[in-house]
Design a protein around this motif. Sequence first.
Motif: not given
Length: 440
Positions: A247-248, A268-269, A272-276, A290
């Motif tokens: 997810q993160r 991925w986005r 609904g995933a968040e990319i850091v 994460c």
Amino acid sequence: MSIAPGILIAAPRSGSGKTTIVLGLQRALARRGLHVRGMKCGPDYIDPAFHTAATGAPSFNLDSFAMSAPLLDALASEAAGDAELVIAEGSMGLFDGIRQETGRTGASADIAALFGWPVILVLDVSGHAQSAAAVALGCARFDPRIEVAGVVLNKVASERHRRQVEDGMARIGLPVLGALMRNGDLTLPERHLGLVQAGETIELDRHLERLADAAEAALDVDRLITLARPTRIRSAGGARPLPPPGQRIALASDQAFSFVYPHVLLGWRAAGAEIVTFSPLADELPPPDCDVCWLPGGYPELHAGRIAGAERFLHGLRRFAEVRPVHGECGGYMVLGRSLEDGEGQKHPMADLLPVETSYAKRRMHLGYRVAHIIEDGVTGAAGQRLVGHEFHYACVTQSDMSREAAFATITDAEGNDLGTAGHRRGQVTGSFFHAIAQG
């Protein structure tokens, strides 16, 4: 939603000047105020970043072997639905691909046929004159699915040379849409695996402006625009992009870790995933909030000393791996190993999370599509999950645990030839040399 028209700029062989023409045309049209989108045929990580720099908009890969028709349609629709013109760039020669059924060879011609895009052929005419027309005629007739709408001449020696080449093209009825004289200043620098990355090129924007000036001066840009044809989208839904590994996602991102397919991040986005992002070269550790860490490919062999000295990054990565999954592709896989030998033969300690040692000093090219089946459940899918990807590297494994129990996946090439096992896994840490493009 309106679908923008497109063209595909291709060539009979690699090294003909496709990228120079594409970037110059993309920037020239973008500065005219057109909303232009780039696309790249085949498994290339570098050119889409240059397209993005030239147009100011994302560029995606289109691969007729690795991607399903619904995924290809989804990516082309996303680009063409948000643009006034799509300028796609071929890879290698127009018809170069693997031995597979028609439409599934990975060749640029498959993409032109699928989306109904006319082909503009870039011809390196150095070393011949009227004979260039025979090459163009062969390309125009080789595959009845596609239309070669015109040619652009590159590396023209003189006006007399240009007239000779144009004489041959007139005899076969192919319009010449422009001609660029020999000019080394227009060539993008190369090193290592090929072109430098967009983020490494000094004064990239100025170089793109020079390419745009050259395109405006040498090409019939207005006629090129009129040759574009509506992008043909056939399937609605059913695309299967790579699902996000978490997810993160903590994503390593700097000059050592930059080879991520844009369509993978888009998928991925969209899920609904968040990319850091974080930078190992800046000695940053994976953000502890994460739930998965992803180390993509890139050029870690050029920065092996800095990575080995990035104690905060390496310690943080090891701590992260104690409780959460970590995956590495190609260069990321090398960093997850015990050591990495650089091009000068100096061995540098790495994260020691996987039982493998790699070397760039002992170079041997590994190139081609890979079809993998994951051995154990993990962030890339459940056991047995089929992944289609690509491998391109010169590094070799010098020592490793070669047991199936420690392997990440079983793999074949594009023709189904058994290549044994690939990569490694240890606990929640996995990695391999191939870059996943899509699920099978």
